[in-house]
Design a protein around this motif. Structure first.
Motif, PDB file in Angstrom:
ATOM      1  N   HIS A  12       8.880 113.123  16.929  1.00  0.00           N
ATOM      2  CA  HIS A  12       9.318 114.216  16.061  1.00  0.00           C
ATOM      3  C   HIS A  12      10.791 114.483  16.341  1.00  0.00           C
ATOM      4  CE1 HIS A  12       9.242 117.942  13.791  1.00  0.00           C
ATOM      5  NE2 HIS A  12       9.597 118.643  14.857  1.00  0.00           N
ATOM      6  N   ALA A  13      11.634 114.099  15.410  1.00  0.00           N
ATOM      7  CA  ALA A  13      13.080 114.276  15.572  1.00  0.00           C
ATOM      8  C   ALA A  13      13.641 114.864  14.283  1.00  0.00           C
ATOM      9  CB  ALA A  13      13.758 112.952  15.898  1.00  0.00           C
ATOM     10  N   ILE A 123       8.949 118.226   8.048  1.00  0.00           N
ATOM     11  CA  ILE A 123       7.853 117.375   8.516  1.00  0.00           C
ATOM     12  C   ILE A 123       8.240 115.922   8.298  1.00  0.00           C
ATOM     13  CG2 ILE A 123       5.433 116.740   8.160  1.00  0.00           C
ATOM     14  CD1 ILE A 123       5.035 119.661   7.160  1.00  0.00           C
ATOM     15  N   GLY A 124       8.381 115.184   9.382  1.00  0.00           N
ATOM     16  CA  GLY A 124       8.742 113.775   9.321  1.00  0.00           C
ATOM     17  C   GLY A 124       7.549 112.874   9.571  1.00  0.00           C
ATOM     18  N   ALA A 125       7.812 111.590   9.646  1.00  0.00           N
ATOM     19  CA  ALA A 125       6.735 110.610   9.811  1.00  0.00           C
ATOM     20  C   ALA A 125       6.003 110.791  11.133  1.00  0.00           C
ATOM     21  CB  ALA A 125       7.309 109.203   9.722  1.00  0.00           C
ATOM     22  N   GLY A 126       6.667 111.301  12.171  1.00  0.00           N
ATOM     23  CA  GLY A 126       6.032 111.441  13.473  1.00  0.00           C
ATOM     24  C   GLY A 126       5.636 112.848  13.842  1.00  0.00           C
ATOM     25  N   THR A 127       5.764 113.787  12.923  1.00  0.00           N
ATOM     26  CA  THR A 127       5.505 115.191  13.261  1.00  0.00           C
ATOM     27  C   THR A 127       4.053 115.442  13.643  1.00  0.00           C
ATOM     28  OG1 THR A 127       7.311 115.918  11.822  1.00  0.00           O
ATOM     29  CG2 THR A 127       5.635 117.557  12.381  1.00  0.00           C
ATOM     30  N   TRP A 128       3.120 114.850  12.920  1.00  0.00           N
ATOM     31  CA  TRP A 128       1.712 115.074  13.205  1.00  0.00           C
ATOM     32  C   TRP A 128       1.356 114.590  14.607  1.00  0.00           C
ATOM     33  CZ3 TRP A 128      -2.537 117.620  12.379  1.00  0.00           C
ATOM     34  CH2 TRP A 128      -3.779 117.090  12.759  1.00  0.00           C
ATOM     35  N   GLN A 129       1.754 113.357  14.958  1.00  0.00           N
ATOM     36  CA  GLN A 129       1.415 112.821  16.271  1.00  0.00           C
ATOM     37  C   GLN A 129       2.039 113.651  17.384  1.00  0.00           C
ATOM     38  OE1 GLN A 129      -1.359 110.551  15.139  1.00  0.00           O
ATOM     39  NE2 GLN A 129      -0.744 110.365  17.277  1.00  0.00           N
ATOM     40  N   ALA A 130       3.285 114.063  17.181  1.00  0.00           N
ATOM     41  CA  ALA A 130       3.933 114.903  18.193  1.00  0.00           C
ATOM     42  C   ALA A 130       3.213 116.231  18.338  1.00  0.00           C
ATOM     43  CB  ALA A 130       5.390 115.123  17.819  1.00  0.00           C
ATOM     44  N   SER A 131       2.788 116.806  17.218  1.00  0.00           N
ATOM     45  CA  SER A 131       2.156 118.123  17.235  1.00  0.00           C
ATOM     46  C   SER A 131       0.810 118.099  17.943  1.00  0.00           C
ATOM     47  CB  SER A 131       1.998 118.652  15.812  1.00  0.00           C
ATOM     48  OG  SER A 131       3.256 118.839  15.206  1.00  0.00           O
ATOM     49  N   ILE A 132      -0.006 117.076  17.695  1.00  0.00           N
ATOM     50  CA  ILE A 132      -1.308 117.048  18.368  1.00  0.00           C
ATOM     51  C   ILE A 132      -1.146 116.652  19.839  1.00  0.00           C
ATOM     52  CG2 ILE A 132      -2.629 116.702  16.268  1.00  0.00           C
ATOM     53  CD1 ILE A 132      -2.869 113.740  16.950  1.00  0.00           C
ATOM     54  N   GLY A 133      -0.058 115.951  20.167  1.00  0.00           N
ATOM     55  CA  GLY A 133       0.235 115.696  21.574  1.00  0.00           C
ATOM     56  C   GLY A 133       0.598 116.972  22.293  1.00  0.00           C
ATOM     57  N   ALA A 134       1.455 117.785  21.668  1.00  0.00           N
ATOM     58  CA  ALA A 134       1.820 119.083  22.257  1.00  0.00           C
ATOM     59  C   ALA A 134       0.597 119.974  22.398  1.00  0.00           C
ATOM     60  CB  ALA A 134       2.879 119.762  21.391  1.00  0.00           C
ATOM     61  N   ALA A 135      -0.249 119.978  21.381  1.00  0.00           N
ATOM     62  CA  ALA A 135      -1.466 120.788  21.435  1.00  0.00           C
ATOM     63  C   ALA A 135      -2.382 120.332  22.563  1.00  0.00           C
ATOM     64  CB  ALA A 135      -2.191 120.722  20.096  1.00  0.00           C
ATOM     65  N   GLY A 136      -2.420 119.029  22.810  1.00  0.00           N
ATOM     66  CA  GLY A 136      -3.213 118.516  23.924  1.00  0.00           C
ATOM     67  C   GLY A 136      -2.713 119.035  25.257  1.00  0.00           C
ATOM     68  N   CYS A 137      -1.400 119.183  25.388  1.00  0.00           N
ATOM     69  CA  CYS A 137      -0.825 119.751  26.615  1.00  0.00           C
ATOM     70  C   CYS A 137      -1.299 121.184  26.817  1.00  0.00           C
ATOM     71  CB  CYS A 137       0.695 119.712  26.546  1.00  0.00           C
ATOM     72  SG  CYS A 137       1.417 118.056  26.492  1.00  0.00           S
ATOM     73  N   ALA A 138      -1.285 121.973  25.745  1.00  0.00           N
ATOM     74  CA  ALA A 138      -1.723 123.368  25.836  1.00  0.00           C
ATOM     75  C   ALA A 138      -3.192 123.459  26.228  1.00  0.00           C
ATOM     76  CB  ALA A 138      -1.480 124.071  24.503  1.00  0.00           C
ATOM     77  N   LEU A 139      -4.015 122.593  25.668  1.00  0.00           N
ATOM     78  CA  LEU A 139      -5.435 122.607  26.016  1.00  0.00           C
ATOM     79  C   LEU A 139      -5.652 122.217  27.471  1.00  0.00           C
ATOM     80  CD1 LEU A 139      -6.926 120.949  22.814  1.00  0.00           C
ATOM     81  CD2 LEU A 139      -7.018 123.367  23.447  1.00  0.00           C
ATOM     82  N   ALA A 140      -4.889 121.227  27.950  1.00  0.00           N
ATOM     83  CA  ALA A 140      -5.021 120.805  29.345  1.00  0.00           C
ATOM     84  C   ALA A 140      -4.631 121.935  30.290  1.00  0.00           C
ATOM     85  CB  ALA A 140      -4.154 119.564  29.595  1.00  0.00           C
ATOM     86  N   ALA A 141      -3.548 122.654  29.960  1.00  0.00           N
ATOM     87  CA  ALA A 141      -3.128 123.790  30.791  1.00  0.00           C
ATOM     88  C   ALA A 141      -4.195 124.880  30.785  1.00  0.00           C
ATOM     89  CB  ALA A 141      -1.790 124.331  30.302  1.00  0.00           C
ATOM     90  N   ALA A 142      -4.783 125.127  29.615  1.00  0.00           N
ATOM     91  CA  ALA A 142      -5.835 126.141  29.530  1.00  0.00           C
ATOM     92  C   ALA A 142      -7.050 125.744  30.348  1.00  0.00           C
ATOM     93  CB  ALA A 142      -6.224 126.358  28.072  1.00  0.00           C
ATOM     94  N   ASP A 143      -7.367 124.450  30.381  1.00  0.00           N
ATOM     95  CA  ASP A 143      -8.521 123.999  31.168  1.00  0.00           C
ATOM     96  C   ASP A 143      -8.300 124.247  32.666  1.00  0.00           C
ATOM     97  OD1 ASP A 143      -9.867 123.197  28.900  1.00  0.00           O
ATOM     98  OD2 ASP A 143      -9.262 121.094  29.056  1.00  0.00           O
TER      99      ASP A 143
END
Length: 340
Positions: A12-13, A123-143
């Motif tokens: 995401h750039a 929203i670019g070609a890589g925005t979705w992948q970057a966004s769900i990667g960031a969301a995965g970080c938040a879930l891991a921290a919450a766990d």
């Protein structure tokens, strides 16, 4: 303390950014994450790579129509004649339009307007992948927090301006809201969200507006002259909500006094866990500075928050001075750790 990241953030750039009628370079760039990783390295923290957030977790916070748009719209956009490299809407539906409309948004241009709050979330070609990667970080921290620990999620892109069905202000998936919901699902009866980004956490407020189980607190620059402009005022209460807008130019003492007020409200709420949307754009050296918080101010904030001694998930939000971000993260986490 554990820390988490995902390398897909670099996909995401964003390029487009509209400021006072002028198109200029976007501040939310991959170099932000590099600076934050350098800050973690200086503390001896090696972030673990997480898995992208699964759809079932995202659906706890976001609508299916919105998630479908984020995942698939760019390919449809790119297929249009003379399409730009990024989705940037040229129209948003007004309340008058929505009141009289008989059909849902269909064309990708229509959906872009419906699913974005502003022009600051290209929203670019890589925005979705970057966004769900960031969301995965938040879930891991919450766990980690769900087991009584504390963790930092290097979320990029950030998330606190994203509503259930709408992106905005550099944000696509609301990482902090995901973390709060994950903690609730793991057994926390009450969760507090303490947002110290210099912009109001409007998306998080909107998602939890009617819910008494999640307290949302935000300390931010006065929205009467600052993004998000329409919300973030002190009189907005919701079921469990506290806004502490600060005058432009507020420095350490005023900002930390507001933090004391926020912490008192959190103590009164008696949460089982805490989520901290951590923005560094309150820094005195930000490119669009509204507040004037120093390095020492961020360390003192970390110490004050750490003294709550709650299981804590820290989710990275804004901060756009790439030369300073790593240092500010070091200072905040040092203060936080000293209080624990």
């Amino acid at each position: 303390m554990k820390a988490f990241h995902h390398p897909d953030e670099a996909q995401h750039a964003p390029q487009f950014f509209l400021m006072r009628g002028t198109v200029r370079a976007n501040f939310e760039v991959p170099a932000r994450a590099a600076s934050l990783r350098a800050g973690l390295d200086a503390l001896g923290l090696k972030p673990e790579e997480t898995k992208p957030a699964p759809r079932e977790a995202l659906l706890k916070i976001h609508t299916p129509e919105y998630l479908d748009f984020l995942e698939h719209a760019h390919a449809e956009w790119a297929a249009m004649p003379e399409a730009g490299a990024e989705i940037v809407p040229n129209i948003h539906p007004t309340p008058e339009m929505l009141a009289q409309s008989s059909r849902p948004a269909g064309h990708v241009i229509s959906r872009a307007g419906a699913h974005t709050a502003d022009a600051a979330c290209p929203i670019g070609a890589g925005t979705w992948q970057a966004s769900i990667g960031a969301a995965g970080c938040a879930l891991a921290a919450a766990d980690v927090a769900a087991k009584g620990g504390m963790a930092y999620a290097l979320c990029r892109p950030p998330g606190h301006h994203a509503y259930a069905g709408r992106a905005g202000g550099h944000c696509y998936i609301n990482n902090s809201a995901l973390a709060a919901q994950r903690l609730r699902d793991a057994g926390a009866q009450r969760v507090a969200v303490l947002d110290i980004d210099s912009h109001h956490g409007n998306g998080t407020q909107g998602i939890f507006w009617d819910r008494p189980d999640v307290l949302t607190v935000s300390i931010h620059g006065d929205p009467s002259r600052y993004y998000p402009w329409y919300v973030g005022f002190a009189e907005e209460k919701g079921a469990a909500n506290l806004n502490l807008p600060q005058p432009f130019g507020t420095s350490d003492e005023g900002w930390l006094a507001a933090l004391d007020t926020a912490i008192a409200a959190i103590r009164q709420f008696k949460p089982d866990a805490l989520v901290v949307p951590l923005g560094f754009d309150a820094s005195e050296f930000e490119p669009l500075a509204a507040l004037k918080v120093t390095e020492e101010g961020f360390k003192r904030a970390g110490h004050a928050i750490g003294r709550l001694k709650l299981p804590t998930a820290i989710c990275q939000e804004g901060g756009y001075n790439v030369d300073l971000l790593g240092t500010l993260l070091q200072r905040f986490l040092t203060g936080f750790g000293e209080a624990r």
